[in-house]
Design a protein around this motif. Structure first.
Motif, mmCIF file in Angstrom:
data_model
loop_
_atom_site.group_PDB
_atom_site.id
_atom_site.type_symbol
_atom_site.label_atom_id
_atom_site.label_comp_id
_atom_site.label_asym_id
_atom_site.label_seq_id
_atom_site.Cartn_x
_atom_site.Cartn_y
_atom_site.Cartn_z
ATOM 1 N N GLU A 1 -41.608 -16.857 -25.372
ATOM 2 C CA GLU A 1 -41.984 -15.530 -24.917
ATOM 3 C C GLU A 1 -40.717 -14.736 -24.575
ATOM 4 O O GLU A 1 -39.620 -15.167 -24.911
ATOM 5 C CB GLU A 1 -42.960 -15.647 -23.750
ATOM 6 C CG GLU A 1 -44.292 -16.252 -24.186
ATOM 7 C CD GLU A 1 -45.317 -16.388 -23.081
ATOM 8 O OE1 GLU A 1 -44.965 -16.207 -21.891
ATOM 9 O OE2 GLU A 1 -46.478 -16.683 -23.409
ATOM 10 N N THR B 1 -45.499 -23.454 -26.019
ATOM 11 C CA THR B 1 -45.054 -22.133 -25.588
ATOM 12 C C THR B 1 -44.085 -22.277 -24.424
ATOM 13 O O THR B 1 -44.358 -23.008 -23.471
ATOM 14 C CB THR B 1 -46.261 -21.271 -25.156
ATOM 15 O OG1 THR B 1 -47.151 -21.144 -26.270
ATOM 16 C CG2 THR B 1 -45.837 -19.906 -24.694
ATOM 17 N N GLY C 1 -42.739 -20.059 -21.555
ATOM 18 C CA GLY C 1 -43.150 -18.816 -20.910
ATOM 19 C C GLY C 1 -42.008 -17.853 -20.650
ATOM 20 O O GLY C 1 -40.827 -18.233 -20.621
ATOM 21 N N SER D 1 -38.096 -17.908 -18.611
ATOM 22 C CA SER D 1 -37.828 -19.333 -18.375
ATOM 23 C C SER D 1 -36.476 -19.721 -18.939
ATOM 24 O O SER D 1 -35.966 -19.083 -19.859
ATOM 25 C CB SER D 1 -38.918 -20.191 -19.008
ATOM 26 O OG SER D 1 -40.141 -19.974 -18.355
ATOM 27 N N ASP E 1 -45.811 -27.401 -22.917
ATOM 28 C CA ASP E 1 -45.630 -26.002 -22.526
ATOM 29 C C ASP E 1 -44.804 -25.891 -21.248
ATOM 30 O O ASP E 1 -44.902 -26.729 -20.349
ATOM 31 C CB ASP E 1 -46.979 -25.327 -22.286
ATOM 32 C CG ASP E 1 -47.774 -25.110 -23.574
ATOM 33 O OD1 ASP E 1 -47.198 -25.274 -24.662
ATOM 34 O OD2 ASP E 1 -48.964 -24.778 -23.475
ATOM 35 N N PRO F 1 -44.281 -23.184 -18.191
ATOM 36 C CA PRO F 1 -44.863 -21.953 -17.667
ATOM 37 C C PRO F 1 -43.819 -20.849 -17.463
ATOM 38 O O PRO F 1 -42.620 -21.128 -17.404
ATOM 39 C CB PRO F 1 -45.470 -22.383 -16.329
ATOM 40 C CG PRO F 1 -44.910 -23.710 -16.012
ATOM 41 C CD PRO F 1 -44.346 -24.297 -17.268
ATOM 42 N N ALA F 2 -44.288 -19.631 -17.359
ATOM 43 C CA ALA F 2 -43.399 -18.490 -17.136
ATOM 44 C C ALA F 2 -42.615 -18.681 -15.834
ATOM 45 O O ALA F 2 -43.074 -19.364 -14.907
ATOM 46 C CB ALA F 2 -44.201 -17.206 -17.088
ATOM 47 N N ASN F 3 -41.428 -18.096 -15.805
ATOM 48 C CA ASN F 3 -40.563 -18.105 -14.611
ATOM 49 C C ASN F 3 -40.216 -19.519 -14.151
ATOM 50 O O ASN F 3 -40.233 -19.805 -12.961
ATOM 51 C CB ASN F 3 -41.223 -17.313 -13.460
ATOM 52 C CG ASN F 3 -41.595 -15.919 -13.880
ATOM 53 O OD1 ASN F 3 -40.757 -15.165 -14.371
ATOM 54 N ND2 ASN F 3 -42.858 -15.569 -13.733
ATOM 55 N N SER F 4 -39.906 -20.392 -15.098
ATOM 56 C CA SER F 4 -39.616 -21.791 -14.790
ATOM 57 C C SER F 4 -38.231 -22.189 -15.299
ATOM 58 O O SER F 4 -37.668 -21.533 -16.161
ATOM 59 C CB SER F 4 -40.645 -22.708 -15.441
ATOM 60 O OG SER F 4 -41.910 -22.444 -14.954
#
Length: 163
Positions: free
Chosen positions: A123, A139, A141, A144, A155, A157-160
């Motif tokens: 992303e 994916t 995020g 990341s 996967d 996650p976003a902001n990781s």
């Protein structure tokens, strides 16, 4: 195509000055992005001959830079390659806007023996560090960071931060 190239240059040099555009054109990492954009444009917009041009561009990237980047991949604006050697990006990979990739990165299939091509999605604003392998239909995020030499099979996650 040209709008994406402008954004690609902006991530290298933040100020909008002619000298920065000229300096960006001298960086080998930017040359890879420029070749990719040209090959991708040819593949999408020029019937028949475009496929031949795309193949030629992919071959040039392999020979000149030692990277295997498919011009069929979907890469958003502001794409930055930090050290343009030993990078593999598969044909069905999707990379969002303003992503940064370092050398030795592989974005591709997890299983090479199966006919279906499950490849990663990055992303927006993702940083993939040196030596990372992102394999399969997963994916990463937005916002990341994947740490150096990680193998990512699930996967993120976003902001990781994944290590």
């Amino acid at each position: 195509m040209f709008e994406n190239i402008k954004e690609d240059i902006k991530v290298v040099y933040y100020e909008k000055k002619l000298s920065n555009y000229l300096r960006a054109c001298l960086e080998h990492s930017f040359h890879i992005v420029l070749l990719f954009r040209f090959g991708n444009f040819c593949d999408r917009k020029i019937p028949i001959l475009g496929k031949i041009l795309r193949f030629t561009v992919e071959y040039l990237i392999r020979i000149l830079f030692g990277s295997d980047i498919s011009c069929k991949a979907k890469i958003g604006k502001g794409f930055r390659i930090m050290h343009g050697h030993d990078i593999v990006i598969g044909a069905n990979v999707i990379i969002g806007d303003y992503c940064k990739i370092f050398n030795g990165v592989t974005l591709g299939n997890k299983y090479t023996e199966t006919p279906d091509s499950q490849q990663p999605i990055l992303e927006n604003h993702v940083i993939i560090s040196t030596g990372v392998k992102v394999l399969g239909g997963i994916t990463i995020g937005s916002n990341s960071i994947v740490g150096a030499n990680s193998v990512v099979l699930k996967d993120v996650p976003a902001n990781s931060i994944a290590v």
